[in-house]
Design an enzyme around this catalytic site. Structure first.
Site, short mmCIF file in Angstrom:
data_model
loop_
_atom_site.label_atom_id
_atom_site.label_comp_id
_atom_site.label_asym_id
_atom_site.label_seq_id
_atom_site.Cartn_x
_atom_site.Cartn_y
_atom_site.Cartn_z
CG HIS A 82 4.47 -0.78 9.76
ND1 HIS A 82 4.76 0.53 9.45
CD2 HIS A 82 3.13 -0.92 9.54
CE1 HIS A 82 3.65 1.14 9.07
NE2 HIS A 82 2.65 0.29 9.12
CD GLU A 84 -0.53 2.75 10.68
OE1 GLU A 84 -0.18 2.10 9.68
OE2 GLU A 84 -1.55 3.48 10.70
CE1 TYR A 195 -4.59 -4.06 6.42
CE2 TYR A 195 -3.00 -4.18 4.63
CZ TYR A 195 -3.31 -3.89 5.95
OH TYR A 195 -2.33 -3.41 6.78
FE1 FEO Z 1 0.38 0.22 8.83
FE2 FEO Z 1 -1.05 -2.38 10.44
O1 FEO Z 1 -0.19 -0.76 10.30
#
Ligand code: FEO
Length: 399
Positions: A82, A84, A195
């Site tokens: 990922h 990010e 979350y």
């Molecule tokens: Fe979508 Fe923990 O980053």
């Protein structure tokens, strides 16, 4: 080789080498009252492999934990599940320090990394379902597009039966307890729900499809290792079922009443509405926006069946905290809600009207016209507020 930060062994040949962030309280607008972790994993295969990295300021902690097990320069493969920056922020510096033979990402991940780190070249894109040999072990990559970014993928290590699930099944919870069965289940439920609400809710239809795909694949799984929070080893089934339930966005009897107030008039209306909701069989949750932040509202709305929003009028507008919460919620696409707008005003009274339009825009089924009260509610006004709560509850319980 003792190091200030040590790796934690999570299976025979896999170590947790991430970082614990006890300080963070705001994660791009999401309140993280319990901090978080950035999880990275070291696979001691013939080809030593690092799965994900950490947020840039925690690079030292990551490298120390790796060095407590192997010489970091022995890492041959780095996988970026990922892009990010909480997981890739230290990737360019890790690549410089380690000089791996290969950095792997999904097709979209390779593009996203190129757009983030303009000096990071040579990332190899893998296809959905592709298997990569690490010598005595292998990783299989499965794309999970829009869970929650276009680049997202998960990696499956068959020999140790571990699914490295990046953000999915994660939570913001700083802890040195690495496994779900070491943590209070109530805390796990609360933080996993928060979350999901704040990161995954808008992608709920994609979550449903992904869960169906994983059920079909039936990968033997001893550990689900996300990029935040504890590793699931005891209750993998429980968290999977929770995801299924949250993704379905089935309404419950819960009615969220989010409001702010200037001189307590809108607050009084909210309280009378709450009583009306409860009296008719709903379960009201009142959230004063002076103290409840947008991510708490999203968390409560996740499994609610009704959303009522109250705002005073200030200079012809809704109150700024209300606008903030509504803008945020709209992006999260909560579904299957009934609701109403309300609020007190002094002169022109646009606040509740604007809230009504915003709720309509969010596809909330509005049970009544906005309930507006000039200045201070009388007993009669409060009866109207109570009746509004009753009417929303009646509509909710009919669904
Ligand atoms: Fe979508 Fe923990 O980053």
């Amino acid at each position: 080789m003792p190091k200030p930060f040590e790796a934690v062994r999570i299976s025979e040949r896999v170590y947790w080498v991430g970082a614990v962030d006890w300080e963070i309280r705001n994660f791009h607008g999401y309140s993280t009252r319990r901090g978080t972790t950035y999880n990275a994993y070291l696979v001691l295969a013939d080809e030593i492999t690092l799965i994900d990295t950490v947020k840039a300021p925690f690079m030292g902690e990551l490298m120390s934990r790796i060095a407590s097990v192997v010489d970091p320069r022995d890492i041959k493969v780095v996988v970026s599940n990922h892009a990010e920056m909480d997981h890739s922020g230290s990737l360019p510096d890790v690549v410089k320090a380690v000089k791996p033979r290969e950095v792997i990402a999904s097709t979209m991940g390779a593009k996203a990394l190129a757009d983030h780190y303009h000096d990071l070249t040579g990332v190899v894109a893998v296809k959905d379902g592709e298997r990569k040999s690490l010598g005595n072990m292998s990783l299989t990559f499965l794309e999970t597009r829009m869970l929650h970014w276009p680049d997202s993928m998960v990696s499956y290590l068959a020999e140790e039966e571990i699914l490295f699930s990046q953000d999915a099944f994660g939570m913001h919870l700083a802890s040195h307890e690495r496994f779900d069965d070491e943590i209070d289940p109530a805390v796990l439920e609360q933080e996993a729900r928060k979350y999901y609400a704040n990161i995954l809710m808008p992608f709920s239809p994609v979550v449903t499809k992904a869960l169906a795909r994983f059920a079909e694949l039936a990968l033997p799984t001893k550990l689900v290792a996300p990029d935040h929070g504890p590793i699931w080893r005891k209750d993998i089934r429980g968290i999977t079922e929770s995801y299924g339930r949250w993704a379905a966005q089935r309404p419950t009897r819960k009615a969220v009443v989010a409001y702010d107030t200037m001189w307590k008039s809108t607050a009084l209306m909210a309280r009378a509405i709450g009583d009306g909701l409860a009296g008719a069989g709903a379960v009201p949750v009142l959230l004063p926006l002076s103290s409840a932040d947008r991510s708490e509202v999203a968390t409560e709305v996740l499994d609610a069946g009704a959303l009522l929003v109250g705002s005073p009028t200030i200079n012809g507008q809704m109150f700024p905290t209300v606008a903030d919460a509504l803008t945020y919620l709209k992006g999260l696409k909560p579904a299957n809600l009934v609701g109403a707008a309300f609020g007190s005003y002094g002169w022109s009274g646009e606040g509740a009207l604007h809230v009504h339009e915003a709720l309509k825009d969010m596809k909330v089924e509005l049970v009544a016209e906005p309930l507006r009260v000039k200045y201070v509610p009388s007993e009669e006004h409060l009866m109207s507020a109570r009746n509004l709560g009753r009417d929303v509850a009646t509509r909710l319980l009919r669904t």
